[in-house]
Scaffold this motif. Structure first.
Motif, PDB file in Angstrom:
ATOM      1  N   PHE A   1      -5.680  27.908   8.284  1.00 27.97           N
ATOM      2  CA  PHE A   1      -4.291  28.299   8.076  1.00 27.97           C
ATOM      3  C   PHE A   1      -3.751  27.552   6.861  1.00 27.97           C
ATOM      4  N   VAL A   2      -2.870  28.212   6.123  1.00 28.83           N
ATOM      5  CA  VAL A   2      -2.270  27.634   4.928  1.00 28.83           C
ATOM      6  C   VAL A   2      -0.764  27.853   4.973  1.00 28.83           C
ATOM      7  N   GLY A   3      -0.047  26.828   4.548  1.00 37.68           N
ATOM      8  CA  GLY A   3       1.402  26.929   4.462  1.00 37.68           C
ATOM      9  C   GLY A   3       1.966  25.603   3.997  1.00 37.68           C
ATOM     10  N   ALA A   4       3.193  25.623   3.566  1.00 37.13           N
ATOM     11  CA  ALA A   4       3.906  24.396   3.199  1.00 37.13           C
ATOM     12  C   ALA A   4       4.516  23.861   4.494  1.00 37.13           C
ATOM     13  N   TYR A   5       3.673  23.236   5.309  1.00 39.46           N
ATOM     14  CA  TYR A   5       4.020  22.906   6.686  1.00 39.46           C
ATOM     15  C   TYR A   5       5.295  22.096   6.834  1.00 39.46           C
TER      16      TYR A   5
ATOM     17  N   PHE B   1       1.430  30.849  -3.791  1.00 33.47           N
ATOM     18  CA  PHE B   1       1.742  31.178  -2.388  1.00 33.47           C
ATOM     19  C   PHE B   1       3.026  30.466  -1.945  1.00 33.47           C
ATOM     20  N   ALA B   2       3.200  29.222  -2.355  1.00 27.50           N
ATOM     21  CA  ALA B   2       4.418  28.467  -2.045  1.00 27.50           C
ATOM     22  C   ALA B   2       4.783  27.661  -3.293  1.00 27.50           C
ATOM     23  N   LYS B   3       6.067  27.665  -3.648  1.00 27.53           N
ATOM     24  CA  LYS B   3       6.496  27.018  -4.889  1.00 27.53           C
ATOM     25  C   LYS B   3       7.414  25.835  -4.584  1.00 27.53           C
ATOM     26  N   LYS B   4       7.126  24.728  -5.250  1.00 21.88           N
ATOM     27  CA  LYS B   4       7.945  23.525  -5.145  1.00 21.88           C
ATOM     28  C   LYS B   4       9.404  23.873  -5.466  1.00 21.88           C
ATOM     29  N   GLY B   5      10.316  23.365  -4.639  1.00 23.04           N
ATOM     30  CA  GLY B   5      11.738  23.605  -4.875  1.00 23.04           C
ATOM     31  C   GLY B   5      12.279  24.859  -4.223  1.00 23.04           C
ATOM     32  N   GLU B   6      11.408  25.676  -3.651  1.00 20.66           N
ATOM     33  CA  GLU B   6      11.851  26.888  -2.958  1.00 20.66           C
ATOM     34  C   GLU B   6      11.677  26.700  -1.450  1.00 20.66           C
ATOM     35  N   TYR B   7      12.241  27.613  -0.684  1.00 21.40           N
ATOM     36  CA  TYR B   7      12.120  27.570   0.760  1.00 21.40           C
ATOM     37  C   TYR B   7      10.935  28.430   1.192  1.00 21.40           C
ATOM     38  N   SER B   8      10.074  27.849   2.001  1.00 28.63           N
ATOM     39  CA  SER B   8       8.925  28.602   2.511  1.00 28.63           C
ATOM     40  C   SER B   8       9.311  29.334   3.780  1.00 28.63           C
TER      41      SER B   8
ATOM     42  N   LEU C   1      -5.667  37.125   2.464  1.00 32.52           N
ATOM     43  CA  LEU C   1      -4.927  36.366   3.461  1.00 32.52           C
ATOM     44  C   LEU C   1      -4.332  37.282   4.516  1.00 32.52           C
ATOM     45  N   LEU C   2      -4.168  36.731   5.701  1.00 32.81           N
ATOM     46  CA  LEU C   2      -3.375  37.371   6.740  1.00 32.81           C
ATOM     47  C   LEU C   2      -2.086  36.557   6.807  1.00 32.81           C
ATOM     48  N   VAL C   3      -0.959  37.188   6.462  1.00 29.17           N
ATOM     49  CA  VAL C   3       0.305  36.465   6.282  1.00 29.17           C
ATOM     50  C   VAL C   3       1.296  36.854   7.379  1.00 29.17           C
ATOM     51  N   ALA C   4       1.996  35.826   7.899  1.00 32.71           N
ATOM     52  CA  ALA C   4       3.037  36.039   8.908  1.00 32.71           C
ATOM     53  C   ALA C   4       4.265  35.220   8.530  1.00 32.71           C
ATOM     54  N   THR C   5       5.389  35.618   9.079  1.00 29.95           N
ATOM     55  CA  THR C   5       6.618  34.866   8.909  1.00 29.95           C
ATOM     56  C   THR C   5       6.646  33.772   9.971  1.00 29.95           C
TER      57      THR C   5
ATOM     58  N   LYS D   1       6.593  31.688   4.960  1.00 33.01           N
ATOM     59  CA  LYS D   1       5.323  32.308   5.353  1.00 33.01           C
ATOM     60  C   LYS D   1       4.248  31.279   5.676  1.00 33.01           C
ATOM     61  N   ILE D   2       3.381  31.695   6.568  1.00 30.02           N
ATOM     62  CA  ILE D   2       2.161  30.969   6.878  1.00 30.02           C
ATOM     63  C   ILE D   2       1.044  32.005   6.813  1.00 30.02           C
ATOM     64  N   ALA D   3      -0.152  31.576   6.472  1.00 32.43           N
ATOM     65  CA  ALA D   3      -1.237  32.542   6.324  1.00 32.43           C
ATOM     66  C   ALA D   3      -2.537  31.999   6.898  1.00 32.43           C
ATOM     67  N   PHE D   4      -3.409  32.915   7.215  1.00 30.35           N
ATOM     68  CA  PHE D   4      -4.774  32.612   7.620  1.00 30.35           C
ATOM     69  C   PHE D   4      -5.664  33.088   6.485  1.00 30.35           C
TER      70      PHE D   4
END
Length: 186
Positions: free
Chosen positions: A75-79, A35-42, A100-104, A44-47
Motif C-alpha cells: 500500500f502507498v499513501g502519504a500516511y 501521486f502525492a505532493k508536498k504542501g497539498e492535502y492527500s 495502482l488500485l486507488v481508493a479514497t 487517496k491511498i493505493a495498492f
C-alpha cells in the motif's frame, strides 16, 4: 492480487472483503507522475499492482532525500497527512510506470464501525509500517553504508535493475560516488 494480499493479513468474510475492495479503482500512472505532493492535502491511498514509487523529502536547496520505496503488493499513501488531515510533508512519485488500485481514504474509514475487519487491517498495516520505519531509522544511524546496502539488496532484490542508482544512494544516505565504491567492492 489485492484480495490475496489482504487475506494474508486479516481473515475477512466475503461480504466485507468485497465492500472493501470495491472501493479501489485501477489507475495507470506513467513514470514521473506525482501521486502525492508536498504542501497539498492527500485523499487517496493505493495498492501497487506493479511498478515502483518513492516517498521523499526535499529541502530548500531542492536536494531530495528518499524516505522509502513502494513496490508490488504494498500500500502507498502519504500516511501521516491522511491520518492528521494536514498538508503532506513529503512527495510521492512514480519511478517507473505503475499500475495502482486507488481508493479514497475517507471511504475506507467509513467502513470501520460496521466492519471491524477493515479497521483491524488498517491497524496491522500501520503497525507494520511503523516497525519498518523504526528499523530503517536505526539502521541509518547505527550501520555502515555497506551494511545498509546489503540490507537494501536483501529487502529489494529487483529494485537495482528498475531505478537509477542515485535514488538508491539517496535512500542509503550516501552519495552516488560512495555507492559506486561500495558496489565495486562486492
Amino acid at each position: 492480487m489485492l484480495k490475496e494480499t489482504i487475506k494474508h493479513i486479516v481473515s475477512f468474510d466475503t461480504e466485507t472483503l468485497n465492500l472493501f475492495t470495491d472501493l479501489f479503482s485501477e489507475v495507470q500512472l506513467r513514470k514521473g507522475t506525482i501521486f502525492a505532493k508536498k504542501g497539498e492535502y492527500s485523499k487517496k491511498i493505493a495498492f501497487v499492482k506493479s511498478g515502483v514509487l518513492r516517498a521523499y523529502y526535499s529541502n530548500e536547496q531542492a536536494i531530495e532525500y528518499n524516505k522509502t520505496f513502494f513496490t508490488e503488493n504494498n500500500f502507498v499513501g502519504a500516511y501521516s497527512a491522511l491520518i492528521t488531515q494536514e498538508k503532506n510533508l513529503i512527495d510521492i512519485d512514480c519511478l517507473t510506470d505503475c499500475s495502482l488500485l486507488v481508493a479514497t481514504y475517507h471511504e475506507i474509514i467509513k467502513l470501520y464501525d460496521q466492519h471491524p475487519q477493515v479497521e483491524r487491517l488498517s491497524r496491522i498495516l500501520a503497525e507494520q509500517f511503523f516497525v519498518r520505519k523504526e528499523k530503517r531509522e536505526i539502521e541509518l544511524v547505527t550501520l555502515e553504508a555497506k551494511e545498509r546496502y546489503a540490507i537494501f539488496q536483501q529487502e529489494h532484490p529487483q529494485l537495482e535493475q528498475l531505478i537509477p542508482q542515485y535514488h538508491i544512494a539517496s535512500y542509503l544516505g550516501v552519495s552516488p560516488t560512495q555507492l559506486s565504491r561500495i558496489r565495486a567492492k562486492k
